[in-house]
Design a protein around this motif. Structure first.
Motif, mmCIF file in Angstrom:
data_model
loop_
_atom_site.group_PDB
_atom_site.id
_atom_site.type_symbol
_atom_site.label_atom_id
_atom_site.label_comp_id
_atom_site.label_asym_id
_atom_site.label_seq_id
_atom_site.Cartn_x
_atom_site.Cartn_y
_atom_site.Cartn_z
ATOM 1 N N ALA A 163 12.608 -0.306 13.833
ATOM 2 C CA ALA A 163 12.676 -0.779 12.428
ATOM 3 C C ALA A 163 11.861 0.647 11.569
ATOM 4 N N ILE A 164 12.265 1.072 10.435
ATOM 5 C CA ILE A 164 11.840 2.201 10.062
ATOM 6 C C ILE A 164 10.633 2.135 9.049
ATOM 7 N N TYR A 165 9.992 3.136 8.677
ATOM 8 C CA TYR A 165 8.811 3.236 7.720
ATOM 9 C C TYR A 165 9.512 2.356 6.491
ATOM 10 N N ASP A 166 8.726 2.481 5.561
ATOM 11 C CA ASP A 166 9.376 2.249 4.101
ATOM 12 C C ASP A 166 10.205 3.440 3.736
ATOM 13 N N GLY A 167 11.593 2.873 3.636
ATOM 14 C CA GLY A 167 12.503 3.727 3.474
ATOM 15 C C GLY A 167 12.737 4.555 2.131
ATOM 16 N N GLU A 168 11.451 4.064 1.192
ATOM 17 C CA GLU A 168 11.712 5.010 0.145
ATOM 18 C C GLU A 168 10.728 6.485 0.166
ATOM 19 N N PHE A 169 10.073 6.495 1.217
ATOM 20 C CA PHE A 169 9.159 7.561 1.497
ATOM 21 C C PHE A 169 9.357 8.246 2.766
ATOM 22 N N ARG A 212 3.944 14.428 11.120
ATOM 23 C CA ARG A 212 3.471 13.868 9.848
ATOM 24 C C ARG A 212 2.248 13.023 10.162
ATOM 25 N N LYS A 213 1.097 13.800 10.783
ATOM 26 C CA LYS A 213 -0.108 13.152 11.300
ATOM 27 C C LYS A 213 -0.649 12.515 10.121
ATOM 28 N N GLU A 214 -0.611 12.823 8.937
ATOM 29 C CA GLU A 214 -1.644 12.252 7.905
ATOM 30 C C GLU A 214 -0.899 10.941 7.420
ATOM 31 N N ASP A 215 0.371 11.097 7.461
ATOM 32 C CA ASP A 215 1.010 9.715 7.156
ATOM 33 C C ASP A 215 0.783 8.702 8.464
ATOM 34 N N VAL A 216 0.964 9.027 9.629
ATOM 35 C CA VAL A 216 0.740 8.181 10.838
ATOM 36 C C VAL A 216 -0.670 7.642 10.790
ATOM 37 N N VAL A 217 -1.811 8.357 10.713
ATOM 38 C CA VAL A 217 -3.063 8.137 10.535
ATOM 39 C C VAL A 217 -3.384 7.201 9.444
ATOM 40 N N SER A 218 -2.868 7.408 8.216
ATOM 41 C CA SER A 218 -3.388 6.553 7.118
ATOM 42 C C SER A 218 -2.323 5.079 7.164
ATOM 43 N N ASN A 219 -1.409 5.166 7.912
ATOM 44 C CA ASN A 219 -0.492 3.963 8.225
ATOM 45 C C ASN A 219 -1.228 2.970 9.048
ATOM 46 N N CYS A 220 -1.816 3.809 10.110
ATOM 47 C CA CYS A 220 -2.464 2.787 11.446
ATOM 48 C C CYS A 220 -3.904 2.356 10.766
ATOM 49 N N LEU A 221 -4.468 3.037 9.955
ATOM 50 C CA LEU A 221 -5.788 2.691 9.242
ATOM 51 C C LEU A 221 -5.524 1.728 8.066
ATOM 52 N N ASP A 222 -4.425 1.552 7.671
ATOM 53 C CA ASP A 222 -4.165 0.860 6.343
ATOM 54 C C ASP A 222 -4.736 -0.599 6.538
ATOM 55 N N ALA A 223 -5.841 -0.905 5.336
ATOM 56 C CA ALA A 223 -6.385 -2.100 5.312
ATOM 57 C C ALA A 223 -5.669 -3.361 5.146
ATOM 58 N N TYR A 224 -4.180 -3.135 4.635
ATOM 59 C CA TYR A 224 -3.241 -4.190 4.175
ATOM 60 C C TYR A 224 -2.385 -4.591 5.577
ATOM 61 N N GLY A 225 -2.913 -3.943 6.393
ATOM 62 C CA GLY A 225 -1.885 -4.219 7.820
ATOM 63 C C GLY A 225 -2.504 -4.172 9.071
ATOM 64 N N SER A 279 0.871 -1.267 -0.171
ATOM 65 C CA SER A 279 0.331 0.014 -0.101
ATOM 66 C C SER A 279 0.785 1.324 0.043
ATOM 67 N N SER A 280 2.216 1.232 -0.022
ATOM 68 C CA SER A 280 3.151 2.377 0.069
ATOM 69 C C SER A 280 2.884 3.392 -0.831
ATOM 70 N N TYR A 281 2.805 2.994 -2.220
ATOM 71 C CA TYR A 281 2.369 3.907 -3.077
ATOM 72 C C TYR A 281 1.355 4.739 -2.950
ATOM 73 N N GLU A 282 0.218 4.019 -2.706
ATOM 74 C CA GLU A 282 -1.175 4.594 -2.591
ATOM 75 C C GLU A 282 -1.292 5.722 -1.599
ATOM 76 N N LEU A 283 -0.418 5.329 -0.414
ATOM 77 C CA LEU A 283 -0.476 6.207 0.738
ATOM 78 C C LEU A 283 0.399 7.575 0.458
ATOM 79 N N CYS A 284 1.483 7.412 -0.163
ATOM 80 C CA CYS A 284 2.435 8.413 -0.484
ATOM 81 C C CYS A 284 1.528 9.353 -1.666
ATOM 82 N N HIS A 285 1.065 8.662 -2.432
ATOM 83 C CA HIS A 285 0.184 9.580 -3.359
ATOM 84 C C HIS A 285 -0.941 10.035 -2.549
ATOM 85 N N LYS A 286 -1.504 9.740 -1.778
ATOM 86 C CA LYS A 286 -2.580 10.159 -0.880
ATOM 87 C C LYS A 286 -2.006 11.577 -0.137
#
Length: 294
Positions: free
Chosen positions: A285-291, A173-186, A31-38
């Motif tokens: 452990a880091i987030y997806d290191g690409e983003f 980075r509230k928007e990133d954190v919230v999107s990550n925590c609510l991610d349907a793939y995790g 889901s990393s590309y979709e979350l970054c794009h969002k």
């Protein structure tokens, strides 16, 4: 000369992006590309051929007012050694403005990025732990952690998790954190001491069909191990394992070493203006290191 067209990313590109990154054995969360794009719709640049087939892409995500994170530079093998990656970097670079830009890369790509991010971090590397087999959480312990509860994420935890993330990373980075925590793939697990967040971690499916852990932040090694154990026990999807760990957090290296023998890949931090200095003692452990820088 090769034909290509550069444009911004569209959501319908994601399936082709995943396919290309998977073929090149990257370990991004699915889901990393979709979350970054969002969060940053202009972060991605796409290169297509005359048939609108995605032949390359890369990103520069503006992480804060002072920091940009470059990543995901991917070129189809048929288009290697044609200068396409350099042209994409030049096209993306105006997004940085006056920010410091940072990225992670393997040693073989250091010469490509050196003109844009000439400062090489020497105090640590980021170690990818990768396994094609499942890891066994029974080797981990919940330990002795008085007054601390390890709970699955609930929306009532959002403010505490966002505040803790800001404390660890140094910017909001509230928007990133919230999107990550609510991610349907995790799934996300939170450590609560009293009414305070003292750690959190996420586990997701990655594009190779394995479980990827990240982020994993915690106040103590005991809390980090308990969060990791609960994540692994609660996520019965995928086969294999991946996580990216800062080498100068020896407790983190030891923690993931408990999970058994794994392939290790070393990644190097590069920056454009100045070193990105951060206390990694709470980063397991880091987030997806690409983003994200960590």
């Amino acid at each position: 000369d090769i034909f290509y067209k550069l444009r911004s990313m569209r959501e319908e590109d994601i399936s082709q992006m995943i396919r290309l990154r998977r073929e090149l054995t990257f370990q991004d969360s699915i889901s990393s590309y979709e979350l970054c794009h969002k969060v940053d719709p202009q972060a991605f640049l796409i290169a297509t051929d005359e048939n609108e087939r995605v032949i390359g892409f890369g990103s520069i995500k503006n992480s804060s007012d002072t920091l940009s994170t470059a990543g995901c530079m991917t070129i189809h093998p048929d288009y290697w050694n044609n200068g396409l990656a350099k042209k994409m970097i030049l096209h993306l670079s105006p997004r940085v403005g006056n920010r410091n830009m940072t990225l992670l890369t393997e040693a073989r790509f250091l010469p490509l990025y050196a003109p844009y991010t000439p400062i090489l971090e020497k105090d640590y590397i980021i170690i990818d732990f990768e396994s094609q087999e499942d890891v066994i959480p029974r080797c981990l312990s919940f330990g002795n952690q008085p007054n601390t509860e390890i709970q699955y994420f609930r929306e009532e935890f959002i403010s505490g998790v966002v505040e803790y993330d800001r404390k660890i990373i140094g910017f909001d980075r509230k928007e990133d954190v919230v999107s990550n925590c609510l991610d349907a793939y995790g799934r996300t697990v939170v450590a609560i001491s009293g009414n305070r967040c003292t750690g959190y971690g996420s586990i997701k499916l990655n594009i190779q069909g394995a479980c990827r852990v990240g982020p994993l932040y915690a106040e103590t090694p005991v809390v980090a191990e308990a969060v990791l154990k609960k994540l692994l026990e609660s996520f019965a999807y995928g086969k294999g394992f991946a996580a990216s760990v800062p080498s100068n957090n020896l407790d983190a290296v030891r923690l993931f070493g408990k999970l058994g023998k794994m392939k290790n890949v070393n990644n190097f931090r590069m920056t454009s203006k100045e070193r990105f200095v951060l206390d990694t003692s709470h980063i397991y452990a880091i987030y997806d290191g690409e983003f994200h820088p960590f």
